[in-house]
Design an enzyme around this catalytic site. Sequence first.
Site, PDB file in Angstrom:
ATOM      1  N   HIS A 155       0.938  -1.166   0.050  1.00  0.00           N
ATOM      2  CA  HIS A 155      -0.047  -0.081   0.071  1.00  0.00           C
ATOM      3  C   HIS A 155       0.675   1.262  -0.096  1.00  0.00           C
ATOM      4  O   HIS A 155       0.458   2.323  -0.434  1.00  0.00           O
ATOM      5  CB  HIS A 155      -0.903   0.129   1.409  1.00  0.00           C
ATOM      6  CG  HIS A 155      -1.931  -1.154   1.205  1.00  0.00           C
ATOM      7  ND1 HIS A 155      -1.773  -2.408   1.883  1.00  0.00           N
ATOM      8  CD2 HIS A 155      -3.052  -1.153   0.683  1.00  0.00           C
ATOM      9  CE1 HIS A 155      -2.908  -3.065   1.624  1.00  0.00           C
ATOM     10  NE2 HIS A 155      -3.639  -2.383   0.987  1.00  0.00           N
ATOM     11  N   GLU A 184       2.873  -1.438   7.656  1.00  0.00           N
ATOM     12  CA  GLU A 184       3.806  -1.595   6.648  1.00  0.00           C
ATOM     13  C   GLU A 184       5.213  -0.883   6.764  1.00  0.00           C
ATOM     14  O   GLU A 184       6.117  -1.283   6.488  1.00  0.00           O
ATOM     15  CB  GLU A 184       3.061  -1.285   5.213  1.00  0.00           C
ATOM     16  CG  GLU A 184       1.974  -2.351   4.802  1.00  0.00           C
ATOM     17  CD  GLU A 184       1.394  -2.048   3.118  1.00  0.00           C
ATOM     18  OE1 GLU A 184       0.770  -2.682   2.838  1.00  0.00           O
ATOM     19  OE2 GLU A 184       1.890  -0.913   2.786  1.00  0.00           O
ATOM     20  N   ARG A 229     -21.337  15.202  17.196  1.00  0.00           N
ATOM     21  CA  ARG A 229     -21.680  16.354  16.655  1.00  0.00           C
ATOM     22  C   ARG A 229     -22.902  16.215  16.024  1.00  0.00           C
ATOM     23  O   ARG A 229     -23.445  15.067  15.393  1.00  0.00           O
ATOM     24  CB  ARG A 229     -20.545  16.366  15.478  1.00  0.00           C
ATOM     25  CG  ARG A 229     -19.307  17.139  15.866  1.00  0.00           C
ATOM     26  CD  ARG A 229     -18.627  17.552  14.707  1.00  0.00           C
ATOM     27  NE  ARG A 229     -17.354  18.246  15.078  1.00  0.00           N
ATOM     28  CZ  ARG A 229     -16.341  18.008  15.322  1.00  0.00           C
ATOM     29  NH1 ARG A 229     -15.835  16.438  15.431  1.00  0.00           N
ATOM     30  NH2 ARG A 229     -15.237  18.742  15.729  1.00  0.00           N
ATOM     31  N   ARG A 237     -14.993  22.202  22.080  1.00  0.00           N
ATOM     32  CA  ARG A 237     -16.266  21.658  21.647  1.00  0.00           C
ATOM     33  C   ARG A 237     -17.184  22.307  22.752  1.00  0.00           C
ATOM     34  O   ARG A 237     -18.246  22.060  22.581  1.00  0.00           O
ATOM     35  CB  ARG A 237     -16.194  20.137  21.565  1.00  0.00           C
ATOM     36  CG  ARG A 237     -15.438  19.598  20.413  1.00  0.00           C
ATOM     37  CD  ARG A 237     -16.386  19.966  19.143  1.00  0.00           C
ATOM     38  NE  ARG A 237     -17.440  19.327  19.449  1.00  0.00           N
ATOM     39  CZ  ARG A 237     -18.283  18.306  19.332  1.00  0.00           C
ATOM     40  NH1 ARG A 237     -17.303  17.108  19.091  1.00  0.00           N
ATOM     41  NH2 ARG A 237     -19.412  17.487  19.603  1.00  0.00           N
TER      42      ARG A 237
END
Length: 254
Positions: A6, A78, A166, A221
């Site tokens: 990948h 990886e 949210r 938040r």
Amino acid sequence: MKSVYHLDLDEKKVNGAKIAIIPGDPARVAHIAKFIDDGKHAATKREFTSYTGFISNTPVIITSTGIGGPSTSICVDELAQLGVNTFIRVGTTGAIQEHINLGDVIVSTASVRLDGASFHFAPPEYPAVADFHVTSALLESAKENGLKAHLGITASSDTFYQGQERYDSYSQYVPRNLQGSMKEWQKLNVLNYEMESATLFTMCAAMGLKAGCVAGVIVNRTKTETPDKTMLSRAEDNITKISISTIKRLIEKR
Ligand code: URA
């Protein structure tokens, strides 16, 4: 020669790097690479962009993870296959405690496992815990760079909207099991939300690798649900500086 699918990297391209800086955003990789010696593009495939170079004459690699646990798990696995054993995640975050300001940074000691990928590495009882030495180096480096750093627990969610409670999403609905979850994390002294550390910490602890995470605060938040775009470049500069100083410290202490 060992190569991985990948990331489109092999041992030659990785050039002996044992330490990786891993931002989520592929575009952030080139920015960070400007601050290392001899930074060179090594590969780009899907969400994974890699640059290699040197810090204090030691080879390092910078690779993006993409957003969330699944792509992070591929990136880390990886890179580990190619010899990397230390991972420094740099990202952005939403603070959930009132006293944390935009522009501050949060160094995670551990993460609440609101992801799915970490359960493919270890059962639910297993902690998503950061490496102590990497975390100490991150904290010291933040202070050295004059930044306000908060140390503590992060809630690491697979989703940006529902998992982080949210309501400004397409459906504007948060499933019942997640309604009130932000209040609960606040009460349990969790500092912030992000999306990759639970997978990173669990898989690294379980496989004997070292990981730490620092994130720049772009939204609080307790005041609003929407990240402040003007904070992005500041957050990026802060986490870049901290990651480079952290690697210098880790190299010195070897
Ligand atoms: N990243 C997150 O996962 N959440 C935020 O609120 C901001 C950045």
